[in-house]
Design a protein around this motif. Structure first.
Motif, PDB file in Angstrom:
ATOM      1  N   VAL A  37       0.865  -1.167   0.000  1.00 50.38           N
ATOM      2  CA  VAL A  37       0.000   0.000   0.000  1.00 50.38           C
ATOM      3  C   VAL A  37       0.911   1.229   0.000  1.00 50.38           C
ATOM      4  N   ALA A  38       0.501   2.259  -0.703  1.00 54.08           N
ATOM      5  CA  ALA A  38       1.318   3.465  -0.815  1.00 54.08           C
ATOM      6  C   ALA A  38       0.416   4.693  -0.686  1.00 54.08           C
ATOM      7  N   LEU A  39       1.051   5.784  -0.280  1.00 55.14           N
ATOM      8  CA  LEU A  39       0.315   7.021  -0.042  1.00 55.14           C
ATOM      9  C   LEU A  39       1.131   8.197  -0.568  1.00 55.14           C
ATOM     10  N   PRO A  40       0.592   8.931  -1.548  1.00 53.96           N
ATOM     11  CA  PRO A  40       1.282  10.142  -2.005  1.00 53.96           C
ATOM     12  C   PRO A  40       1.234  11.207  -0.892  1.00 53.96           C
ATOM     13  N   LEU A  41       2.403  11.694  -0.482  1.00 54.72           N
ATOM     14  CA  LEU A  41       2.476  12.668   0.595  1.00 54.72           C
ATOM     15  C   LEU A  41       2.376  14.098   0.092  1.00 54.72           C
ATOM     16  N   VAL A  42       3.012  14.371  -1.047  1.00 58.64           N
ATOM     17  CA  VAL A  42       2.994  15.728  -1.606  1.00 58.64           C
ATOM     18  C   VAL A  42       3.115  15.629  -3.126  1.00 58.64           C
ATOM     19  N   THR A  50      -0.972  18.478  -0.674  1.00 56.35           N
ATOM     20  CA  THR A  50      -0.479  17.558   0.345  1.00 56.35           C
ATOM     21  C   THR A  50      -1.626  16.648   0.766  1.00 56.35           C
ATOM     22  N   LEU A  51      -1.372  15.834   1.786  1.00 59.64           N
ATOM     23  CA  LEU A  51      -2.421  14.954   2.315  1.00 59.64           C
ATOM     24  C   LEU A  51      -3.626  15.744   2.822  1.00 59.64           C
ATOM     25  N   ALA A  52      -3.429  16.981   3.229  1.00 62.70           N
ATOM     26  CA  ALA A  52      -4.549  17.803   3.685  1.00 62.70           C
ATOM     27  C   ALA A  52      -5.507  18.118   2.529  1.00 62.70           C
ATOM     28  N   ASP A  53      -4.987  18.103   1.287  1.00 62.18           N
ATOM     29  CA  ASP A  53      -5.810  18.444   0.118  1.00 62.18           C
ATOM     30  C   ASP A  53      -6.367  17.207  -0.590  1.00 62.18           C
ATOM     31  N   ASN A  54      -5.511  16.215  -0.769  1.00 64.80           N
ATOM     32  CA  ASN A  54      -5.863  15.013  -1.532  1.00 64.80           C
ATOM     33  C   ASN A  54      -5.372  13.778  -0.803  1.00 64.80           C
ATOM     34  N   VAL A  55      -6.219  12.768  -0.719  1.00 71.35           N
ATOM     35  CA  VAL A  55      -5.815  11.464  -0.191  1.00 71.35           C
ATOM     36  C   VAL A  55      -6.147  10.429  -1.256  1.00 71.35           C
ATOM     37  N   THR A  56      -5.103   9.747  -1.702  1.00 76.54           N
ATOM     38  CA  THR A  56      -5.266   8.673  -2.672  1.00 76.54           C
ATOM     39  C   THR A  56      -4.542   7.457  -2.132  1.00 76.54           C
ATOM     40  N   ILE A  57      -5.220   6.336  -2.078  1.00 77.01           N
ATOM     41  CA  ILE A  57      -4.593   5.094  -1.634  1.00 77.01           C
ATOM     42  C   ILE A  57      -4.157   4.325  -2.873  1.00 77.01           C
ATOM     43  N   LEU A  58      -2.884   3.981  -2.901  1.00 75.04           N
ATOM     44  CA  LEU A  58      -2.310   3.243  -4.021  1.00 75.04           C
ATOM     45  C   LEU A  58      -2.061   1.799  -3.597  1.00 75.04           C
ATOM     46  N   ASP A  59      -2.343   0.868  -4.490  1.00 78.09           N
ATOM     47  CA  ASP A  59      -2.121  -0.549  -4.228  1.00 78.09           C
ATOM     48  C   ASP A  59      -1.159  -1.110  -5.271  1.00 78.09           C
ATOM     49  N   PRO A  60       0.166  -1.066  -4.994  1.00 76.99           N
ATOM     50  CA  PRO A  60       1.158  -1.600  -5.934  1.00 76.99           C
ATOM     51  C   PRO A  60       1.222  -3.126  -5.852  1.00 76.99           C
ATOM     52  N   ILE A  61       1.309  -3.742  -7.018  1.00 78.22           N
ATOM     53  CA  ILE A  61       1.437  -5.190  -7.138  1.00 78.22           C
ATOM     54  C   ILE A  61       2.507  -5.441  -8.195  1.00 78.22           C
ATOM     55  N   GLY A  62       3.520  -6.250  -7.868  1.00 76.96           N
ATOM     56  CA  GLY A  62       4.589  -6.456  -8.835  1.00 76.96           C
ATOM     57  C   GLY A  62       5.087  -7.877  -8.881  1.00 76.96           C
ATOM     58  N   VAL A  63       5.638  -8.234 -10.034  1.00 82.04           N
ATOM     59  CA  VAL A  63       6.308  -9.517 -10.240  1.00 82.04           C
ATOM     60  C   VAL A  63       7.717  -9.181 -10.699  1.00 82.04           C
ATOM     61  N   GLY A  64       8.708  -9.712  -9.980  1.00 84.52           N
ATOM     62  CA  GLY A  64      10.093  -9.418 -10.311  1.00 84.52           C
ATOM     63  C   GLY A  64      10.848 -10.649 -10.756  1.00 84.52           C
ATOM     64  N   VAL A  65      11.769 -10.449 -11.687  1.00 90.38           N
ATOM     65  CA  VAL A  65      12.631 -11.521 -12.163  1.00 90.38           C
ATOM     66  C   VAL A  65      14.071 -11.118 -11.858  1.00 90.38           C
ATOM     67  N   VAL A  79      -2.898   0.248  -8.651  1.00 90.80           N
ATOM     68  CA  VAL A  79      -4.293   0.679  -8.677  1.00 90.80           C
ATOM     69  C   VAL A  79      -4.393   1.873  -7.743  1.00 90.80           C
ATOM     70  N   SER A  80      -4.962   2.982  -8.218  1.00 90.80           N
ATOM     71  CA  SER A  80      -5.093   4.181  -7.383  1.00 90.80           C
ATOM     72  C   SER A  80      -6.569   4.442  -7.098  1.00 90.80           C
ATOM     73  N   ASN A  81      -6.856   4.647  -5.821  1.00 90.32           N
ATOM     74  CA  ASN A  81      -8.228   4.900  -5.379  1.00 90.32           C
ATOM     75  C   ASN A  81      -8.298   6.238  -4.654  1.00 90.32           C
ATOM     76  N   PRO A  82      -8.894   7.254  -5.273  1.00 93.90           N
ATOM     77  CA  PRO A  82      -9.012   8.545  -4.603  1.00 93.90           C
ATOM     78  C   PRO A  82     -10.024   8.469  -3.464  1.00 93.90           C
ATOM     79  N   VAL A  83      -9.637   9.016  -2.309  1.00 89.28           N
ATOM     80  CA  VAL A  83     -10.506   9.011  -1.137  1.00 89.28           C
ATOM     81  C   VAL A  83     -11.022  10.418  -0.846  1.00 89.28           C
ATOM     82  N   LYS A  84     -10.122  11.399  -0.917  1.00 90.12           N
ATOM     83  CA  LYS A  84     -10.483  12.788  -0.646  1.00 90.12           C
ATOM     84  C   LYS A  84      -9.866  13.667  -1.716  1.00 90.12           C
TER      85      LYS A  84
END
Length: 166
Positions: A37-42, A50-65, A79-84
């Motif tokens: 899970v990731a959160l853009p701070l600024v 900043t987080l005071a203006d926009n909150v988006t929850i990011l769900d990173p999923i990866g496959v590495g070789v 996947v990005s999900n805007p909350v605020k």
């Protein structure tokens, strides 16, 4: 025409086989992955948010070789999900990258594109640190710095990402 294509194919297989045998043996490729899970701070663009203006929850999923003891090619989608503020659309970012494991710390660079958005291109430098060895997995924290160019605007982001790599 089919005979010619067959001859080209046979020559290609024979040539590639000779090249592969002439090179040093490569280590076995290992496949792994990560979820988090990731959160853009600024975000710095024409307007800084900043987080005071926009909150988006990011769900990173990866496959590495793992291509060598240090190099990993990582195929990630986010996947990005805007909350605020409410009412935004779920987004998808495709951002494969190349990661270098320094031992205890990893750095990398991803090429990114935001799907279902105006034409864009992005680069994402990152720094990743394993926190806790969970046996067959590792809990990690990562700082990512997505920079996107779209509609003649540049947007720089600071993102905090945590998750489990396996």
């Amino acid at each position: 025409m089919q005979k010619m294509l067959s001859l080209i194919g046979i020559f290609g297989v024979a040539f590639c086989g000779r090249v592969a045998r002439a090179e040093e043996p490569t280590p076995a490729k290992q496949v792994g992955g990560h979820v988090g899970v990731a959160l853009p701070l600024v975000t710095v663009s024409s307007k800084t948010t900043t987080l005071a203006d926009n909150v988006t929850i990011l769900d990173p999923i990866g496959v590495g070789v793992r291509m060598s003891p240090h190099w990993v090619i990582d195929f990630e989608t986010v996947v990005s999900n805007p909350v605020k503020p409410s009412g935004g659309s779920t987004g998808l970012i495709v951002d494969p990258g190349l990661i270098y494991d320094w031992g205890g710390l990893a750095t990398g660079l991803r090429a990114a594109v935001q799907i279902n958005a105006p034409a864009n291109v992005g680069l994402i430098p990152l720094v990743n640190k394993g926190l806790v060895d969970l046996g067959r997995a590792t809990w990690f924290v990562e700082g990512a710095f997505p920079t996107f160019y779209s509609e003649r605007k540049l947007a720089f982001n600071v993102v905090l990402h945590t998750g489990v790599g396996f």
